[in-house]
Scaffold this motif. Structure first.
Motif, PDB file in Angstrom:
ATOM      1  N   UNK A   1       0.872  -1.187   0.000  1.00 19.66           N
ATOM      2  CA  UNK A   1       0.000   0.000   0.000  1.00 19.66           C
ATOM      3  C   UNK A   1       0.905   1.232   0.000  1.00 19.66           C
ATOM      4  N   UNK A   2       0.817   2.011  -1.080  1.00 17.79           N
ATOM      5  CA  UNK A   2       1.827   3.035  -1.336  1.00 17.79           C
ATOM      6  C   UNK A   2       1.259   4.449  -1.396  1.00 17.79           C
ATOM      7  N   UNK A   3       2.180   5.413  -1.459  1.00 15.76           N
ATOM      8  CA  UNK A   3       1.787   6.826  -1.501  1.00 15.76           C
ATOM      9  C   UNK A   3       2.166   7.502  -2.816  1.00 15.76           C
ATOM     10  N   UNK A   4       2.623   6.730  -3.822  1.00 19.17           N
ATOM     11  CA  UNK A   4       3.051   7.264  -5.135  1.00 19.17           C
ATOM     12  C   UNK A   4       4.362   8.046  -5.032  1.00 19.17           C
ATOM     13  N   UNK A   5       4.355   9.222  -4.450  1.00  8.77           N
ATOM     14  CA  UNK A   5       5.587   9.999  -4.268  1.00  8.77           C
ATOM     15  C   UNK A   5       5.264  11.204  -3.415  1.00  8.77           C
ATOM     16  N   UNK A   6       6.113  11.449  -2.428  1.00  3.72           N
ATOM     17  CA  UNK A   6       5.927  12.658  -1.629  1.00  3.72           C
ATOM     18  C   UNK A   6       7.261  13.388  -1.539  1.00  3.72           C
ATOM     19  N   UNK A   7       7.210  14.681  -1.877  1.00  2.00           N
ATOM     20  CA  UNK A   7       8.440  15.475  -1.847  1.00  2.00           C
ATOM     21  C   UNK A   7       8.921  15.609  -0.408  1.00  2.00           C
ATOM     22  N   UNK A   8      10.215  15.522  -0.228  1.00  2.00           N
ATOM     23  CA  UNK A   8      10.798  15.567   1.117  1.00  2.00           C
ATOM     24  C   UNK A   8      10.733  16.978   1.668  1.00  2.00           C
ATOM     25  N   UNK A   9      10.001  17.164   2.718  1.00  2.00           N
ATOM     26  CA  UNK A   9      10.025  18.430   3.439  1.00  2.00           C
ATOM     27  C   UNK A   9       9.435  18.212   4.829  1.00  2.00           C
ATOM     28  N   UNK A  10       9.421  19.285   5.608  1.00  2.00           N
ATOM     29  CA  UNK A  10       8.962  19.146   6.990  1.00  2.00           C
ATOM     30  C   UNK A  10       7.464  19.394   7.115  1.00  2.00           C
ATOM     31  N   UNK A  11       6.842  18.638   7.972  1.00  2.00           N
ATOM     32  CA  UNK A  11       5.451  18.871   8.359  1.00  2.00           C
ATOM     33  C   UNK A  11       5.440  19.021   9.885  1.00  2.00           C
ATOM     34  N   UNK A  12       4.304  19.390  10.445  1.00  2.00           N
ATOM     35  CA  UNK A  12       4.252  19.491  11.905  1.00  2.00           C
ATOM     36  C   UNK A  12       4.621  18.158  12.563  1.00  2.00           C
ATOM     37  N   UNK A  13       4.215  17.070  11.913  1.00  2.00           N
ATOM     38  CA  UNK A  13       4.410  15.754  12.528  1.00  2.00           C
ATOM     39  C   UNK A  13       5.731  15.100  12.184  1.00  2.00           C
ATOM     40  N   UNK A  14       6.621  15.844  11.553  1.00  2.00           N
ATOM     41  CA  UNK A  14       7.901  15.263  11.147  1.00  2.00           C
ATOM     42  C   UNK A  14       8.117  15.472   9.657  1.00  2.00           C
ATOM     43  N   UNK A  15       9.083  14.776   9.104  1.00  2.00           N
ATOM     44  CA  UNK A  15       9.299  14.915   7.657  1.00  2.00           C
ATOM     45  C   UNK A  15       8.265  14.072   6.910  1.00  2.00           C
ATOM     46  N   UNK A  16       8.072  14.409   5.659  1.00  2.00           N
ATOM     47  CA  UNK A  16       7.030  13.711   4.893  1.00  2.00           C
ATOM     48  C   UNK A  16       7.239  12.195   4.801  1.00  2.00           C
ATOM     49  N   UNK A  17       8.442  11.696   4.588  1.00  2.00           N
ATOM     50  CA  UNK A  17       8.573  10.230   4.551  1.00  2.00           C
ATOM     51  C   UNK A  17       8.155   9.589   5.875  1.00  2.00           C
ATOM     52  N   UNK A  18       8.489  10.247   6.976  1.00  2.00           N
ATOM     53  CA  UNK A  18       8.098   9.713   8.292  1.00  2.00           C
ATOM     54  C   UNK A  18       6.573   9.734   8.433  1.00  2.00           C
TER      55      UNK A  18
END
Lengths: 456, 249
Positions: free
Chosen positions: A307-324
């Motif tokens: 179960x995948x997310x296609x692609x997410x650009x690496x950057x920061x979110x409130x909850x951590x980085x996007x891959x996390x």
């Protein structure tokens, strides 16, 4: 290449998320399709990080580490990391190799330190541009194959989103031309895939790596994105659905050449492929809203194995980085599906996923397990040629779309669909006659090189 | 599996609720031949448009055919698209038909038709996803602009050199990937350093407003369909800052 002539699943009722008839085991010991849904995270590097190998390696090191770490943090037991090559990684095959080796080491470290089960999929960029180079004989082709050789050393799974036929597809899709779409998928795409995947599978076998699968992203996803949502006016959703059914017959070629799955995440045609091959498939839906919207956010999970997310650009979110963050989301989605299996409620859970989107639009409808299975059946029952099975898939898709009164389609969508059917019915029965017709019709399309496909 | 027939609590089919009743093109000429040409353009039928234009050229002035048949027919198509009646392929096919008709008229005139202005389009270096650019090209052609199409995977220097050579009123750049759109500020910086301050409209999958408005000359294009109207603003004298302020922010 022998075209598939039977279904792996005797009934769509047997198809379920997390379980495939033919599961695969990675070199790191992760079983895919063996009873559990596993998240597959796809981080994408930030602009500017592609400047040097050093900056790109650092970017992927952080992104992949963040995903692995978050799995441990919240207790997700397994994950697949996919890195889709940006062009620099395939243009410089050593770059792709270095990042693969780096990630394999990270995975090993997490396994030793925490017992996390993980695997790495390297997806080589198809830098062979059909309108510029000979797909079978060019510097770009050599680099693609060299990248496969180098990445397969350390990667668990190798894949590609191949581009054969895209020059005719792009010309046709904006002209409402179902004949051109069929030609680009069944004849051009199919021939290119047979040429390419024979080589990929050979590399994978020599390197003890899994040849995952391809995707019709360059064509069917283009159509699906152009059809867009409920207020988009680029192309009809019915055309996008027909393209998907036709595209399934093309993507299947990878598996007929020896790819074992898991199929690529952005292959929305994968439920059809799973029905035919019994191989595990990666899917994406609501979880890929970070990359694009779609109208089948839940239904597409109904028979997924990854179960995948296609692609997410690496950057920061409130909850951590996007891959996390996305590793956490995907893992919880997988946990819900796996809980349903543990409780024996998987049929009920699957029904909820399907009912969310079955009648939301044509794509969700044809990718519901029953309809996906029926399209697969039409493909295997017309195995005398790529053309025959692709056209049969389109007819079955149209029959399904017109046959269920609960699927509402606008007047224009229906009128368009009937128009495509009329064109399809007027086409020749035999593949050679169809090729002759298309060679006359599309010979002057900018960048079309028949040699790339072994055509004269 | 059980399928729910009442989906009202699950999703709303907004497309069904807003479906526009299909309308045909308005009558644009009392002249039978010119109306026939406009109808052929609106139908997106290139072959029939050519036949109708060839027939009309035996009696009429090529400029009359262009301005009172071909272009009004295309304008009707644009109107129907704006109103949500037509889909993109109908616009593209009609554009192809109009361009084929104009080509015949230009042959008779012995010179090319004066265009509204030159526009250079390209897809960023490293990127081959050019369907957005193809749509932009077709829409600009349909609106009477001269499009210089540099194609896909175009190096920065090639874009800059083409701008210096052709002196376009507008440059467009398309990119699907975040790692290819980084070429856009570099192009803008080079153009600016040469004091060539043309609006540079950037769009495509990964391209966002924050990124494009972060460098001088950049205007974010949300939809391909905005391109002709942006070019129209430039013809009316808007410079890049005004264009940005109107279309972005």
């Amino acid at each position: 290449m022998k075209l598939s002539d039977k279904m792996a699943y005797e009934s769509y009722a047997d198809m379920m998320f997390g379980t495939a008839i033919k599961p695969v085991t990675t070199k790191h010991g992760l079983v895919i399709g063996g009873g559990f849904v596993i998240p597959e995270i796809v981080p994408h590097p930030r602009p500017g990080s592609e400047k040097t190998l050093k900056t790109l390696m650092r970017e992927f090191e952080r992104a992949n580490f963040d995903a692995l770490e978050r799995c441990v943090l919240v207790g997700h037991p397994a994950i697949v990391i996919e890195n889709e090559h940006i062009s620099q990684m395939t243009n410089n095959p050593d770059w792709g190799m270095e990042i693969t080796i780096q990630t394999a080491k990270q995975i090993e470290e997490f396994k030793i330190k925490y017992g996390l089960k993980a695997a790495y999929r390297a997806t080589i960029a198809d830098i062979r541009r059909p309108d510029r180079v000979n797909l079978r004989d060019s510097e770009a082709t050599a680099k693609v194959l060299e990248s496969f050789e180098k990445c397969a050393e350390a990667a668990d799974i190798i894949s590609i989103e191949s581009l054969g036929g895209k020059e005719i597809f792009d010309y046709s899709i904006i002209r409402n031309d179902i004949t051109g779409i069929l030609f680009s998928e069944a004849i051009l795409g199919g021939r290119d895939m047979e040429w390419l995947w024979t080589r990929i599978v050979d590399i994978a076998e020599r390197k003890k790596c899994i040849a995952g699968g391809d995707t019709d992203c360059a064509r069917s996803n283009t159509a699906m994105f152009m059809a867009g949502g409920f207020i988009s006016k680029d192309i009809p959703h019915t055309l996008a659905a027909l393209t998907r059914a036709i595209g399934a017959a093309r993507t299947l070629v990878a598996h007929e050449c020896g790819a074992t799955g898991p199929g690529k995440d952005c292959g929305y045609e994968n439920p059809i492929l799973k029905a035919i091959t019994g191989m595990p498939m990666s899917m994406e839906g609501k979880s890929s809203a970070c990359a694009h919207p779609d109208l089948c956010g839940n239904v597409i999970a109904a028979v997924c194995d990854l179960w995948s997310n296609e692609a997410v650009a690496y950057h920061n979110m409130f909850g951590g980085t996007t891959p996390a963050v996305f590793a956490e989301i995907l893992g919880y989605d997988a946990a819900a599906m796996n809980s349903a299996v543990a409780l024996g409620f998987q049929k009920e859970f699957q029904a909820c996923l399907v009912n969310s989107d079955r009648y939301r639009g044509p794509h969700g409808f044809i990718l519901s397990p029953d309809n996906a299975w029926h399209i697969g059946k039409a493909i295997v029952e017309n195995s005398r040629s790529m053309y025959a099975r692709s056209k049969a898939a389109a007819f079955k898709c149209a029959e399904l779309l017109l046959g269920d009164p609960n699927l509402r389609i606008t007047g224009y969508e229906k009128e368009s669909l009937l128009g495509y059917l009329k064109v399809l019915e007027s086409l020749p029965d035999e593949e050679n006659d169809f090729i002759d017709l298309c060679m006359r019709k599309y010979k002057n399309v900018n960048g079309f090189k028949p040699d790339s496909y072994g055509l004269q | 599996m059980k399928y729910s027939t009442d989906t009202s609590g699950i999703f709303t089919r907004f497309d069904m609720e807003i479906e526009v009743t299909r309308r045909s093109i308005r009558r644009i000429s009392s002249d039978f031949a010119l109306q026939a040409i406009a109808d052929c353009v609106a139908d997106g039928d290139e072959e029939k448009t050519e036949e109708a234009v060839k027939e009309a050229l035996e009696q009429k002035d090529p400029l009359e055919i262009i301005h009172e048949g071909l272009i009004p027919g295309m304008n009707e198509v644009s109107r129907l698209w704006d109103e949500g009646v037509y889909f993109l392929p109908q616009v593209i096919l009609s554009s192809d038909a109009m361009m084929a008709g104009i080509k015949l008229c230009e042959q008779k005139l012995g010179k090319p038709l004066k265009k509204k202005g030159k526009i250079i389009t390209h897809t960023a270096e490293g990127d081959i996803h050019d369907i957005g650019q193809s749509i932009v090209n077709a829409l600009l052609n349909a609106d009477g602009f001269e499009v210089i199409n540099l194609g896909t995977d175009v190096p920065i220097d090639v874009v800059v050199e083409a701008c210096l050579a052709h002196k376009p009123i507008m440059l467009t750049g398309t990119a699907l990937m975040t790692t290819t759109m980084s070429a856009f500020p570099k192009i803008a910086a080079k153009l600016k350093s040469m004091n060539f301050n043309i609006p540079f409209v950037c769009g495509g999958g990964a391209v966002n407003e924050e990124f494009v408005t972060g460098f001088d000359l950049g205007i974010w294009g949300k939809e391909a369909s905005q391109a002709p109207a942006m070019a129209g603003d430039i013809l009316e004298g808007a410079h890049w800052q005004e264009l940005r302020s109107k279309w972005n922010g």
